[in-house]
Every structure is written in C-alpha cells, then in structure tokens.
Design a protein around this motif. Structure first.
Motif, PDB file in Angstrom:
ATOM      1  N   LEU A  16       0.911  -1.083  -0.003  1.00  0.00           N
ATOM      2  CA  LEU A  16       0.216   0.091   0.012  1.00  0.00           C
ATOM      3  C   LEU A  16       0.865   1.241  -0.143  1.00  0.00           C
ATOM      4  O   LEU A  16       1.864   1.372   0.519  1.00  0.00           O
ATOM      5  CB  LEU A  16      -1.017  -0.080   1.336  1.00  0.00           C
ATOM      6  CG  LEU A  16      -2.369  -1.009   1.406  1.00  0.00           C
ATOM      7  CD1 LEU A  16      -2.961  -0.532   2.685  1.00  0.00           C
ATOM      8  CD2 LEU A  16      -3.091  -0.589   0.337  1.00  0.00           C
ATOM      9  N   ILE A  17       0.532   2.274  -0.524  1.00  0.00           N
ATOM     10  CA  ILE A  17       1.088   3.511  -0.554  1.00  0.00           C
ATOM     11  C   ILE A  17       0.477   4.359   0.695  1.00  0.00           C
ATOM     12  O   ILE A  17      -0.765   3.931   1.037  1.00  0.00           O
ATOM     13  CB  ILE A  17       0.654   4.405  -1.870  1.00  0.00           C
ATOM     14  CG1 ILE A  17      -0.519   4.417  -2.264  1.00  0.00           C
ATOM     15  CG2 ILE A  17       1.731   3.724  -3.083  1.00  0.00           C
ATOM     16  CD1 ILE A  17      -0.893   5.389  -3.378  1.00  0.00           C
ATOM     17  N   ASN A  18       1.085   5.310   1.041  1.00  0.00           N
ATOM     18  CA  ASN A  18       0.499   6.053   2.154  1.00  0.00           C
ATOM     19  C   ASN A  18      -0.616   6.710   1.804  1.00  0.00           C
ATOM     20  O   ASN A  18      -0.987   7.140   0.713  1.00  0.00           O
ATOM     21  CB  ASN A  18       1.595   7.348   2.456  1.00  0.00           C
ATOM     22  CG  ASN A  18       2.856   6.930   3.128  1.00  0.00           C
ATOM     23  OD1 ASN A  18       2.623   5.467   3.545  1.00  0.00           O
ATOM     24  ND2 ASN A  18       3.796   7.460   3.058  1.00  0.00           N
ATOM     25  N   GLY A  19      -1.629   7.132   2.658  1.00  0.00           N
ATOM     26  CA  GLY A  19      -2.911   7.720   2.671  1.00  0.00           C
ATOM     27  C   GLY A  19      -3.946   7.214   3.417  1.00  0.00           C
ATOM     28  O   GLY A  19      -3.813   6.224   4.438  1.00  0.00           O
ATOM     29  N   VAL A  20      -5.316   7.840   3.260  1.00  0.00           N
ATOM     30  CA  VAL A  20      -6.471   7.409   4.137  1.00  0.00           C
ATOM     31  C   VAL A  20      -7.232   6.473   3.332  1.00  0.00           C
ATOM     32  O   VAL A  20      -7.475   6.627   2.218  1.00  0.00           O
ATOM     33  CB  VAL A  20      -7.230   8.625   4.290  1.00  0.00           C
ATOM     34  CG1 VAL A  20      -8.363   8.338   5.182  1.00  0.00           C
ATOM     35  CG2 VAL A  20      -6.103   9.623   5.179  1.00  0.00           C
ATOM     36  N   TYR A  21      -7.741   5.210   3.872  1.00  0.00           N
ATOM     37  CA  TYR A  21      -8.393   4.141   3.519  1.00  0.00           C
ATOM     38  C   TYR A  21      -9.663   3.914   4.180  1.00  0.00           C
ATOM     39  O   TYR A  21      -9.454   3.740   5.289  1.00  0.00           O
ATOM     40  CB  TYR A  21      -7.661   3.041   3.326  1.00  0.00           C
ATOM     41  CG  TYR A  21      -6.211   3.018   2.506  1.00  0.00           C
ATOM     42  CD1 TYR A  21      -6.540   2.570   1.151  1.00  0.00           C
ATOM     43  CD2 TYR A  21      -5.348   3.653   2.902  1.00  0.00           C
ATOM     44  CE1 TYR A  21      -5.548   2.685   0.368  1.00  0.00           C
ATOM     45  CE2 TYR A  21      -4.034   3.694   2.059  1.00  0.00           C
ATOM     46  CZ  TYR A  21      -4.078   3.028   0.904  1.00  0.00           C
ATOM     47  OH  TYR A  21      -3.152   3.250  -0.030  1.00  0.00           O
ATOM     48  N   ILE A  40      -8.413   3.851   7.919  1.00  0.00           N
ATOM     49  CA  ILE A  40      -7.026   3.948   8.437  1.00  0.00           C
ATOM     50  C   ILE A  40      -6.275   4.817   7.868  1.00  0.00           C
ATOM     51  O   ILE A  40      -6.475   5.130   6.591  1.00  0.00           O
ATOM     52  CB  ILE A  40      -6.583   2.552   8.500  1.00  0.00           C
ATOM     53  CG1 ILE A  40      -6.325   2.095   7.033  1.00  0.00           C
ATOM     54  CG2 ILE A  40      -7.005   1.396   9.395  1.00  0.00           C
ATOM     55  CD1 ILE A  40      -5.384   0.702   6.967  1.00  0.00           C
ATOM     56  N   VAL A  42      -2.708   5.088   6.561  1.00  0.00           N
ATOM     57  CA  VAL A  42      -1.382   4.415   6.242  1.00  0.00           C
ATOM     58  C   VAL A  42      -0.202   5.438   6.167  1.00  0.00           C
ATOM     59  O   VAL A  42      -0.282   6.246   5.338  1.00  0.00           O
ATOM     60  CB  VAL A  42      -1.204   3.601   5.263  1.00  0.00           C
ATOM     61  CG1 VAL A  42       0.128   2.962   4.850  1.00  0.00           C
ATOM     62  CG2 VAL A  42      -2.296   2.474   5.235  1.00  0.00           C
TER      63      VAL A  42
ATOM     64  N   GLN B  85       6.906   4.858  -0.880  1.00  0.00           N
ATOM     65  CA  GLN B  85       5.575   4.894  -0.131  1.00  0.00           C
ATOM     66  C   GLN B  85       4.969   3.455  -0.425  1.00  0.00           C
ATOM     67  O   GLN B  85       4.016   3.178   0.384  1.00  0.00           O
ATOM     68  CB  GLN B  85       4.503   5.945  -0.512  1.00  0.00           C
ATOM     69  CG  GLN B  85       5.201   7.304  -0.037  1.00  0.00           C
ATOM     70  CD  GLN B  85       4.107   8.300  -0.438  1.00  0.00           C
ATOM     71  OE1 GLN B  85       3.339   8.374  -1.445  1.00  0.00           O
ATOM     72  NE2 GLN B  85       3.918   9.233   0.464  1.00  0.00           N
ATOM     73  N   VAL B  87       4.713   0.168   0.474  1.00  0.00           N
ATOM     74  CA  VAL B  87       5.425  -0.839   1.250  1.00  0.00           C
ATOM     75  C   VAL B  87       4.354  -1.843   1.779  1.00  0.00           C
ATOM     76  O   VAL B  87       3.297  -1.782   1.430  1.00  0.00           O
ATOM     77  CB  VAL B  87       5.622  -0.163   2.599  1.00  0.00           C
ATOM     78  CG1 VAL B  87       6.922   1.072   2.448  1.00  0.00           C
ATOM     79  CG2 VAL B  87       4.668   0.681   3.302  1.00  0.00           C
ATOM     80  N   GLY B 111     -10.493   1.110   0.473  1.00  0.00           N
ATOM     81  CA  GLY B 111     -10.471   1.796  -0.770  1.00  0.00           C
ATOM     82  C   GLY B 111      -9.889   3.059  -0.330  1.00  0.00           C
ATOM     83  O   GLY B 111      -9.843   3.416   0.829  1.00  0.00           O
ATOM     84  N   LYS B 112      -9.113   3.803  -1.394  1.00  0.00           N
ATOM     85  CA  LYS B 112      -8.192   4.848  -0.991  1.00  0.00           C
ATOM     86  C   LYS B 112      -9.365   6.190  -1.044  1.00  0.00           C
ATOM     87  O   LYS B 112      -9.980   6.510  -2.035  1.00  0.00           O
ATOM     88  CB  LYS B 112      -7.262   5.010  -1.780  1.00  0.00           C
ATOM     89  CG  LYS B 112      -6.010   6.021  -1.245  1.00  0.00           C
ATOM     90  CD  LYS B 112      -4.687   5.899  -1.971  1.00  0.00           C
ATOM     91  CE  LYS B 112      -3.738   6.462  -1.228  1.00  0.00           C
ATOM     92  NZ  LYS B 112      -4.044   7.919  -0.840  1.00  0.00           N
ATOM     93  N   ASP B 113      -9.040   7.155   0.163  1.00  0.00           N
ATOM     94  CA  ASP B 113      -9.814   8.332   0.492  1.00  0.00           C
ATOM     95  C   ASP B 113      -9.065   9.414  -0.042  1.00  0.00           C
ATOM     96  O   ASP B 113      -9.604  10.158  -0.908  1.00  0.00           O
ATOM     97  CB  ASP B 113     -10.293   8.282   1.777  1.00  0.00           C
ATOM     98  CG  ASP B 113     -11.270   7.717   2.269  1.00  0.00           C
ATOM     99  OD1 ASP B 113     -11.919   6.788   1.393  1.00  0.00           O
ATOM    100  OD2 ASP B 113     -11.349   7.143   3.409  1.00  0.00           O
ATOM    101  N   SER B 114      -7.727   9.439   0.157  1.00  0.00           N
ATOM    102  CA  SER B 114      -6.789  10.439  -0.257  1.00  0.00           C
ATOM    103  C   SER B 114      -5.376   9.821  -0.230  1.00  0.00           C
ATOM    104  O   SER B 114      -5.114   8.918   0.372  1.00  0.00           O
ATOM    105  CB  SER B 114      -7.105  11.650   0.682  1.00  0.00           C
ATOM    106  OG  SER B 114      -6.711  11.182   2.009  1.00  0.00           O
TER     107      SER B 114
END
Lengths: 178, 114
Positions: A16-21, A40, A42, B85, B87, B111-114
C-alpha cells in the motif's frame, strides 16, 4: 478503486502507498458492519494495522451428569474459547444453576460457517470432565451442545498405622488437593 | 507530428493517483494540458524537437526537458513516491469479544480516500 486483502488465521498482507483508506470486511459468520476501525491512515511509521470484528451468535454448553438435556445440572464447569491449536482466548465462562455455559458473540452462517473451538478447563471438583479441544460450526444463531460431566466414582481409602501393620486408624480425615 | 505516449511511474498501487500534465514547446507555448489516464497521456509531438514537461500529482512534481527523436514513441517519467511509499502492510483481524482470537479466514476490502 477497492482492493481486497485475504485474511488467513488472523493475518493478511498487501502493498500500500501512504494515505487514508476506507475499510470494509467480508468475513463469513461475522457482522461485517462491525469492522473496527473502518478507516485507517497508512503512513511510513507503521506497517501493521489491527482490526477487530464481532459476531452475534450464542452457543450454550449445557453441562449435566449424563450429558442429556434432562440430566442433573453441573454447576461450576468452566469453558474457554480457543483457536485450532488449543490456545485460549477471552474470558472463561462458568455453568450456572441450570448447567448452562453461554458463549455470546460467536460466529454462525448457513453455509461455510467458521469453526468454533472450545475446551473445558475445570468442573466443580466432584465431576469428571474431558479437557480435550472440541469444535462446532453453527448454522443458526443459537445452538446448544450437551456436555457430560459424570459424577466422580466412589473410591475406598484406607489409613493404617505406619508402625503396626494393618492397624486401622479409628478416626480422622485426609484432604486431597489437585 | 507523430503519436507519442508519455507514461508516469510512481502513481501508486494500481496507478491509483492521477497527475496533471502540462507540456511546453521550445517557444514556451503550452501545447498540451490534461490529466493522466491509466498513468499515461497520448499526444502528437514533432520529431527532433525539445519539449518541457511539468507534471504534478499530490505534492510530487516532475519538471524536465526532453527530446523527441524518431526512434521512440514512448517516454517514461517517474514520481519519487514510488520508491518510498509502496510498502508491505500487514493486516491483523481478531474477534472483538475474544481478545486476540484470530479470524481464520475472510477478506478486508479497502478503498483509498486520499
């Protein structure tokens, strides 16, 4: 775009890359709306994220001397939830005056229900019990399993004077602790 | 003028991010402005010409000059996030009412929010 992480024995991994999920769950037997947390963030400081989920079933272990629904209830029998290896989890439950031990919040499903493992760790001191790992899959929200804790057999205890062979001790008591 | 594909790396797992791209010709005139689709853009560029590309995705920026020759129809640029990023994340799932009891099998969907 939604992605899925497969969970096996409590663990899954994904790049996963950094961010809000936003997080949802698909776990047979559990109430998927109870996944916690449901979101979460990340970041580069953390690579492990823990989630929990709840179920709504009820498993009653009915403990009697003969293992039938009408048998004499055994009060004080103790059971605990386990995993498939026998490792214990959660707070043990103890049979009440009806002989009922109740595990709340256990999973159930009409098909492919998860296996529920449990074992008995104690009885009331007067009854025998089987401490091996047991399991059940629940297809309905409430199920009862009949458990036998037979009354301990009567044993003959002899007490003799150590210095006068076969001389019985007229009165006294012995205490057995296990 | 020929069809050229400009591809971007570092737009995240499954190219989840988009990038805004602006391309200037040698006269500093904007000849393209748009967003990536599936981490790339397609446009017509002339051979033996120098262009400047300016691309932005989140806080990541690409600002480079590139030369288009007749031998290549694809050019690749990288955002730096790809190296820091993406990882391996471990997910732990346990029963809420039986402390530490692992869930034997199931799926977590994110699912990615941001």
């Amino acid at each position: 775009m939604a992605k899925t992480v497969n969970i096996l024995n409590g663990t899954g991994a994904e790049r996963l890359i950094n961010g809000v999920y936003t997080v949802t769950a698909d776990v047979t037997g559990y109430d998927n709306s109870t996944i916690n947390p449901s979101s979460i963030t990340v970041d580069q400081t953390t690579n492990t994220y823990a989630f929990s989920i709840s179920a709504t079933g009820t498993l009653t272990l009915h403990v009697t001397e003969d293992g039938t629904s009408s048998g004499t209830a055994v009060v004080g029998a103790t059971f605990v939830r386990c995993d498939s290896t026998g490792t214990e989890y959660g707070t043990p439950v103890v049979s009440d005056s009806n002989g009922d031990c109740v595990f709340n919040n256990v999973p159930y499903a009409a098909s492919n229900a998860p296996v529920i493992y449990y074992k008995q760790t104690a009885s009331d001191g007067e009854h025998e019990f089987d401490n091996t790992l047991k399991n059940i899959t629940m297809t309905t929200s409430e199920e009862t399993v009949e458990i036998e804790n037979s009354l301990g057999a009567e044993r003959t205890i002899n007490l003799f004077d150590a210095n006068y062979q076969n001389l019985p001790i007229e009165s006294g008591s012995l205490t057995f602790t296990n | 003028m020929n069809n050229i594909v400009i591809k971007f790396k570092g737009l995240g797992y499954g190219d989840i991010f988009q990038a805004t791209v602006v391309i200037y010709d040698s006269n500093n005139c904007i000849i393209y402005r748009g967003c990536t689709h599936n981490a790339q853009i397609s446009l017509k560029l002339g051979f033996d010409c120098v262009y400047k590309i300016y691309a932005i995705s989140g806080f990541e920026v690409i600002k480079e000059t590139f030369y288009v020759d007749k031998f290549h129809s694809k050019y690749i640029f990288s955002f730096p996030r790809v190296t820091i990023q993406d990882v391996l994340i471990t997910f732990l799932l346990t029963d809420a009412h039986y402390d530490g009891l692992p869930i034997e099998r199931g799926d977590i969907i994110y699912g990615k929010d941001s």
